[in-house]
Design a protein around this motif. Structure first.
Motif, PDB file in Angstrom:
ATOM      1  N   ILE A 102       0.742  -1.435  -0.032  1.00  0.00           N
ATOM      2  CA  ILE A 102      -0.079  -0.171   0.322  1.00  0.00           C
ATOM      3  C   ILE A 102       0.870   1.187   0.087  1.00  0.00           C
ATOM      4  O   ILE A 102       0.759   2.045  -0.930  1.00  0.00           O
ATOM      5  CB  ILE A 102      -0.635   0.104   1.432  1.00  0.00           C
ATOM      6  N   LYS A 103       2.130   1.168   1.216  1.00  0.00           N
ATOM      7  CA  LYS A 103       3.048   2.208   1.217  1.00  0.00           C
ATOM      8  C   LYS A 103       3.785   2.529  -0.170  1.00  0.00           C
ATOM      9  O   LYS A 103       4.004   3.603  -0.629  1.00  0.00           O
ATOM     10  CB  LYS A 103       3.709   2.183   1.780  1.00  0.00           C
ATOM     11  N   ASP A 104       4.018   1.572  -1.118  1.00  0.00           N
ATOM     12  CA  ASP A 104       4.565   1.631  -2.417  1.00  0.00           C
ATOM     13  C   ASP A 104       3.551   2.278  -3.606  1.00  0.00           C
ATOM     14  O   ASP A 104       4.492   2.923  -4.576  1.00  0.00           O
ATOM     15  CB  ASP A 104       5.331   0.423  -2.528  1.00  0.00           C
ATOM     16  N   ALA A 105       2.717   1.876  -3.602  1.00  0.00           N
ATOM     17  CA  ALA A 105       1.753   2.121  -4.308  1.00  0.00           C
ATOM     18  C   ALA A 105       1.020   3.416  -4.459  1.00  0.00           C
ATOM     19  O   ALA A 105      -0.111   4.458  -4.782  1.00  0.00           O
ATOM     20  CB  ALA A 105       0.840   1.603  -4.158  1.00  0.00           C
ATOM     21  N   GLY A 106       1.748   4.238  -2.867  1.00  0.00           N
ATOM     22  CA  GLY A 106       1.669   6.177  -3.300  1.00  0.00           C
ATOM     23  C   GLY A 106      -0.020   6.061  -2.313  1.00  0.00           C
ATOM     24  O   GLY A 106       0.099   6.889  -2.363  1.00  0.00           O
ATOM     25  N   ILE A 107      -0.369   5.323  -1.318  1.00  0.00           N
ATOM     26  CA  ILE A 107      -1.534   5.551  -1.128  1.00  0.00           C
ATOM     27  C   ILE A 107      -1.292   5.460   0.962  1.00  0.00           C
ATOM     28  O   ILE A 107      -1.103   4.422   1.755  1.00  0.00           O
ATOM     29  CB  ILE A 107      -2.607   4.013  -1.227  1.00  0.00           C
ATOM     30  N   PRO A 108      -1.717   6.711   1.291  1.00  0.00           N
ATOM     31  CA  PRO A 108      -1.277   7.248   2.496  1.00  0.00           C
ATOM     32  C   PRO A 108      -2.573   6.360   3.660  1.00  0.00           C
ATOM     33  O   PRO A 108      -3.249   6.721   4.063  1.00  0.00           O
ATOM     34  CB  PRO A 108      -1.408   8.974   2.606  1.00  0.00           C
ATOM     35  N   ALA A 109      -2.171   5.046   3.355  1.00  0.00           N
ATOM     36  CA  ALA A 109      -3.059   3.759   4.559  1.00  0.00           C
ATOM     37  C   ALA A 109      -2.688   3.418   5.349  1.00  0.00           C
ATOM     38  O   ALA A 109      -1.117   2.805   4.518  1.00  0.00           O
ATOM     39  CB  ALA A 109      -3.743   3.791   3.882  1.00  0.00           C
ATOM     40  N   HIS A 110      -2.731   2.445   6.039  1.00  0.00           N
ATOM     41  CA  HIS A 110      -2.458   1.732   6.472  1.00  0.00           C
ATOM     42  C   HIS A 110      -3.369   0.600   6.964  1.00  0.00           C
ATOM     43  O   HIS A 110      -4.330   0.736   7.695  1.00  0.00           O
ATOM     44  CB  HIS A 110      -0.826   1.933   7.538  1.00  0.00           C
ATOM     45  N   ILE A 111      -2.772  -0.956   7.749  1.00  0.00           N
ATOM     46  CA  ILE A 111      -3.887  -1.475   8.337  1.00  0.00           C
ATOM     47  C   ILE A 111      -3.006  -1.891   9.785  1.00  0.00           C
ATOM     48  O   ILE A 111      -2.002  -2.547   9.234  1.00  0.00           O
ATOM     49  CB  ILE A 111      -3.412  -2.799   7.259  1.00  0.00           C
ATOM     50  N   ASN A 112      -4.092  -1.529  10.904  1.00  0.00           N
ATOM     51  CA  ASN A 112      -3.845  -1.492  12.569  1.00  0.00           C
ATOM     52  C   ASN A 112      -3.900  -3.551  12.386  1.00  0.00           C
ATOM     53  O   ASN A 112      -4.966  -3.910  11.912  1.00  0.00           O
ATOM     54  CB  ASN A 112      -4.223  -0.659  12.700  1.00  0.00           C
ATOM     55  N   TYR A 113      -2.744  -3.976  13.172  1.00  0.00           N
ATOM     56  CA  TYR A 113      -3.471  -5.257  13.517  1.00  0.00           C
ATOM     57  C   TYR A 113      -3.156  -5.629  15.121  1.00  0.00           C
ATOM     58  O   TYR A 113      -2.708  -4.619  15.207  1.00  0.00           O
ATOM     59  CB  TYR A 113      -3.439  -6.389  12.671  1.00  0.00           C
ATOM     60  N   TYR A 114      -3.173  -6.211  16.020  1.00  0.00           N
ATOM     61  CA  TYR A 114      -3.251  -6.820  16.973  1.00  0.00           C
ATOM     62  C   TYR A 114      -3.211  -8.105  17.342  1.00  0.00           C
ATOM     63  O   TYR A 114      -3.586  -9.350  16.300  1.00  0.00           O
ATOM     64  CB  TYR A 114      -3.446  -7.117  17.968  1.00  0.00           C
ATOM     65  N   ASN A 115      -1.905  -9.193  17.842  1.00  0.00           N
ATOM     66  CA  ASN A 115      -1.685 -10.673  18.331  1.00  0.00           C
ATOM     67  C   ASN A 115      -2.666 -10.592  19.790  1.00  0.00           C
ATOM     68  O   ASN A 115      -3.112 -10.138  20.202  1.00  0.00           O
ATOM     69  CB  ASN A 115      -0.556 -10.645  18.523  1.00  0.00           C
ATOM     70  N   TYR A 116      -3.203 -11.989  19.704  1.00  0.00           N
ATOM     71  CA  TYR A 116      -3.923 -12.104  20.548  1.00  0.00           C
ATOM     72  C   TYR A 116      -3.578 -14.251  20.614  1.00  0.00           C
ATOM     73  O   TYR A 116      -3.593 -14.757  19.667  1.00  0.00           O
ATOM     74  CB  TYR A 116      -5.629 -12.379  20.549  1.00  0.00           C
ATOM     75  N   CYS A 117      -4.401 -14.072  22.380  1.00  0.00           N
ATOM     76  CA  CYS A 117      -4.133 -15.908  22.490  1.00  0.00           C
ATOM     77  C   CYS A 117      -5.538 -16.532  23.047  1.00  0.00           C
ATOM     78  O   CYS A 117      -6.229 -15.710  24.043  1.00  0.00           O
ATOM     79  CB  CYS A 117      -3.195 -16.100  23.622  1.00  0.00           C
ATOM     80  N   GLU A 118      -6.229 -17.342  23.214  1.00  0.00           N
ATOM     81  CA  GLU A 118      -7.779 -17.317  23.321  1.00  0.00           C
ATOM     82  C   GLU A 118      -7.302 -18.271  24.367  1.00  0.00           C
ATOM     83  O   GLU A 118      -5.824 -18.761  24.410  1.00  0.00           O
ATOM     84  CB  GLU A 118      -8.216 -17.745  22.681  1.00  0.00           C
ATOM     85  N   ASN A 119      -7.688 -18.671  25.655  1.00  0.00           N
ATOM     86  CA  ASN A 119      -8.164 -19.593  25.583  1.00  0.00           C
ATOM     87  C   ASN A 119      -6.967 -19.866  27.479  1.00  0.00           C
ATOM     88  O   ASN A 119      -6.716 -20.835  27.716  1.00  0.00           O
ATOM     89  CB  ASN A 119      -8.276 -21.066  25.472  1.00  0.00           C
ATOM     90  N   ILE A 120      -7.012 -18.417  27.223  1.00  0.00           N
ATOM     91  CA  ILE A 120      -6.060 -18.425  28.552  1.00  0.00           C
ATOM     92  C   ILE A 120      -6.240 -18.354  29.819  1.00  0.00           C
ATOM     93  O   ILE A 120      -7.436 -17.781  30.076  1.00  0.00           O
ATOM     94  CB  ILE A 120      -4.929 -17.185  28.063  1.00  0.00           C
ATOM     95  N   ILE A 121      -5.487 -18.808  30.370  1.00  0.00           N
ATOM     96  CA  ILE A 121      -6.151 -18.895  32.074  1.00  0.00           C
ATOM     97  C   ILE A 121      -5.349 -17.789  32.993  1.00  0.00           C
ATOM     98  O   ILE A 121      -4.433 -17.736  33.517  1.00  0.00           O
ATOM     99  CB  ILE A 121      -5.527 -20.651  32.959  1.00  0.00           C
ATOM    100  N   ALA A 122      -6.337 -16.892  34.091  1.00  0.00           N
ATOM    101  CA  ALA A 122      -6.330 -15.883  34.986  1.00  0.00           C
ATOM    102  C   ALA A 122      -6.869 -16.485  35.986  1.00  0.00           C
ATOM    103  O   ALA A 122      -8.108 -16.947  36.254  1.00  0.00           O
ATOM    104  CB  ALA A 122      -6.648 -14.136  33.640  1.00  0.00           C
ATOM    105  N   SER A 123      -5.830 -16.349  36.377  1.00  0.00           N
ATOM    106  CA  SER A 123      -6.235 -16.497  38.336  1.00  0.00           C
ATOM    107  C   SER A 123      -6.029 -15.644  39.236  1.00  0.00           C
ATOM    108  O   SER A 123      -5.239 -14.648  38.862  1.00  0.00           O
ATOM    109  CB  SER A 123      -5.102 -17.450  38.651  1.00  0.00           C
ATOM    110  N   TYR A 124      -7.435 -15.535  39.777  1.00  0.00           N
ATOM    111  CA  TYR A 124      -7.650 -14.472  40.986  1.00  0.00           C
ATOM    112  C   TYR A 124      -7.974 -15.348  42.366  1.00  0.00           C
ATOM    113  O   TYR A 124      -9.240 -15.068  42.051  1.00  0.00           O
ATOM    114  CB  TYR A 124      -8.454 -13.355  39.956  1.00  0.00           C
TER     115      TYR A 124
END
Length: 406
Positions: A102-124
């Motif tokens: 997208i950048k090389d095509a001269g388009i001022p745009a970008h795609i946002n993303y994030y990483n995630y993990c499912e079924n994580i066990i949190a203890s409290y």
């Protein structure tokens, strides 16, 4: 009527307005049911419109699903995404390649993303909570419910609803079990780490969401999710760049913000379309019918007064103006009461409703004050007043001899 006749010689007093105000203030009980009916009608219409404008627009995706502000969405086919993933070594690498293209095509745009993990066990304390761990995204793009943003690698924010029902407060520590990479960046092992809760945020989610700070080193067995694309250009140029993106990736692959909202929220959109096309017109129709009913009764009761006014020199125009101004005052008062009610008692009700049905701690409506609090009430007032004016044709038929009959 007599005070109006007495003041008719004064040029500084608008007689129709004076009649409307004195009639309304002296006979409030007579119009109380009409005010109540109008208030209920205005309240239901404004409430439906405000809920629709909150939960069936980009506002819902950005504020409640906690996507950053997005201008388009890239919807690659599974085959094409796999091809990019092979080139980039992962889904994250695929998005990096796409952003470079997208950048090389001269388009001022970008795609946002994030990483995630499912079924994580949190203890409290003694609780084991199935959770969803998010990282490699900036917490600052999220509106906090309370607290502050995490800065250190062992600081996190949680979704407010699940933190609340599990008794987790700001300043508490939770233990998170997740997979962590070894130094080779390929193999990984299961670990437990304590994280300090620095804040909470609202999210419509079915399980506890844990979002780390930018300093978090990442987790293994992660997946990647896109957050939509942003165009770094003035709004008026967005359509031009979206067309260029479609030329690169195909018309069905790129969805504009409006198209993405329709795609993601189409089920709710169908419900709102039905409500807005059937319920709202029905409410307005009932308000008009109540107006006609009241006016048909009023015109009979006020025949002596109208005849006396005619006898005193008032013409049909002034008499109709009196009736219309009174109607405008009643509908205006009702709309103001409805707006106050919508932002007080009904606001509490909507907070409770969204808490139980959407897991949201604080209902924040997407208010469009100009359209919903001013324009729409004025249109309804104009419509009711127009119908009432058309129903005043009988005023022309009232003759002076009716004074004798009454």
């Amino acid at each position: 009527i007599v005070p109006a006749i007495a003041t008719s010689r004064s040029k500084n007093i608008n007689i129709p307005f004076y009649l409307a105000v004195t009639d309304l203030t002296n006979r409030v009980k007579r119009y109380s049911f009409l005010i109540l009916a109008y208030t209920m009608g205005f309240t239901m219409i404004l409430m439906v419109l405000e809920i629709e404008n909150t939960s069936n627009t980009a506002y819902w995706i950005e504020k409640v699903w906690n996507y950053p502000e997005f201008d388009f969405n890239l919807n690659l086919s599974d085959e094409l995404l796999d091809e990019y993933a092979q080139r980039g070594g992962s889904i994250k690498g695929a998005f990096d390649i796409l952003n470079k293209e997208i950048k090389d095509a001269g388009i001022p745009a970008h795609i946002n993303y994030y990483n995630y993990c499912e079924n994580i066990i949190a203890s409290y304390k003694d609780k084991k909570i199935v959770s969803y761990l998010q990282f490699n995204r900036s917490p600052e793009t999220i509106d906090l419910y309370e607290g502050v943003y995490p800065k250190l690698k062992n600081e996190v924010i949680l979704d407010a609803y699940h933190a609340h029902i599990n008794g987790i407060k700001i300043g508490d520590k939770i233990n998170v079990e997740y997979y962590k990479y070894n130094d080779d960046g390929i193999t990984y092992y299961l670990t437990n780490e304590d994280f300090l809760v620095t804040g909470t945020y609202d999210a419509a989610t079915a399980e506890l969401i844990i979002i780390t700070s930018d300093a978090f080193e990442g987790a293994a067995r992660e997946r990647t999710m896109d957050l939509g694309g942003q165009i770094d250009a003035p709004k008026k140029e967005h359509d031009k760049y979206i067309e260029k993106l479609r030329e690169m990736y195909g018309n069905t692959t790129i969805r504009s913000q409006e198209e993405e909202v329709d795609y993601q929220l189409h089920e709710m959109g169908d419900i709102y379309k039905f409500v807005l096309s059937v319920l709202v017109p029905l409410i307005i129709f009932m308000m008009i019918m109540v107006t006609v009913l009241y006016q048909s009764v009023n015109i009979i009761d006020e025949t002596p007064d109208i005849a006396l006014l005619k006898c005193s020199g008032f013409d049909n125009k002034n008499i109709k103006a009196w009736q219309v101004i009174r109607s405008i005052l009643i509908t205006a008062i009702s709309s103001i009461i409805a707006i106050i009610l919508l932002n007080t008692g009904l606001y509490v009700f909507l907070r409770i409703m969204f808490y139980f049905f959407s897991n949201i701690m604080k209902y924040c409506p997407n208010r469009d004050i100009l359209r919903y609090y001013i324009a729409i009430p004025l249109l309804i007032i104009f419509g009711i007043s127009t119908v009432l004016y058309l129903s005043l044709s009988n005023v022309n038929k009232i003759e002076l001899w009716k004074i004798r009959d009454n």
